[in-house]
Design an enzyme around this catalytic site. Sequence first.
Site, short mmCIF file in Angstrom:
data_model
loop_
_atom_site.label_atom_id
_atom_site.label_comp_id
_atom_site.label_asym_id
_atom_site.label_seq_id
_atom_site.Cartn_x
_atom_site.Cartn_y
_atom_site.Cartn_z
N CYS A 45 0.82 -1.20 -0.09
CA CYS A 45 0.16 -0.05 -0.06
C CYS A 45 0.94 1.18 -0.22
CB CYS A 45 -0.70 0.03 1.17
SG CYS A 45 -1.86 -1.41 1.27
C1 BEZ Z 1 0.64 -4.81 1.89
O1 BEZ Z 1 0.16 -3.74 1.61
O2 BEZ Z 1 1.85 -4.75 1.66
C2 BEZ Z 1 -0.23 -5.88 2.25
C3 BEZ Z 1 -1.37 -5.65 2.93
C4 BEZ Z 1 -2.22 -6.63 3.26
C5 BEZ Z 1 -1.59 -8.19 2.99
C6 BEZ Z 1 -0.49 -8.21 2.56
C7 BEZ Z 1 0.25 -7.12 2.03
#
Ligand code: BEZ
Length: 211
Positions: A45
């Site tokens: 994100c």
């Molecule tokens: C991420 O944004 O890195 C992420 C969020 C939830 C699960 C796996 C990765």
Amino acid sequence: MALQLGDVVPDFTQESTEGRIDFHKWLGDSWGVLFSHPKNFTPVCTTELGAVSKLKKEFDKRNVKIIGLSVDGVVDHERWSNDIEETQGAKLNFPLLADADRKVSDLYGMIHPNASDTMTVRSVFIIGPDKKLKLTITYPASTGRNFDEILRVIDSLQLTAKYKVATPVNWKHGEDCIIVPAVSDVEAKGLFPKGWKPLKPYLRVTPQPNL
Ligand code: BEZ
């Protein structure tokens, strides 16, 4: 029932990093992109929000307002935005909805309980100036999206909205388009002064009309 293409998207009021958003009013006459993030302070994100901030001027050029969503509060969003700036070299420059009560996530079906019952999936909604849903895509939490692809789809949607063309496989801005089948050859003569190549009666290739 899940939102479907052509539906008027649900309106809502929710807090964001840029104050309270009345969604339909905020959209005004613009196109819109609403996209969700599973959670604050997560790596994928963080990269996505940095990338979209860098692309903001491309969305502006196309009269598209972008807005993100995460199921955390405003204070958390503000702390996280410092990390985004530090690690991605771009300051968050569009609103991020603080959907801690999941009001918007539930309205838009962004929580898929068999994937996770606490985090949203990576949803994207492209909304037209008529407030109708033009595209939706859903990615899993572990895969960052390709926002160049979102811009490519917007270019295609905006061409279709203005000229009676569709865009072929892997089309990119500047490449030839296809005259939609509903347009007769007689009508096409008036609409496409640059002409077209009839590969089949239903497959008529024409230069991108707005160039
Ligand atoms: C991420 O944004 O890195 C992420 C969020 C939830 C699960 C796996 C990765």
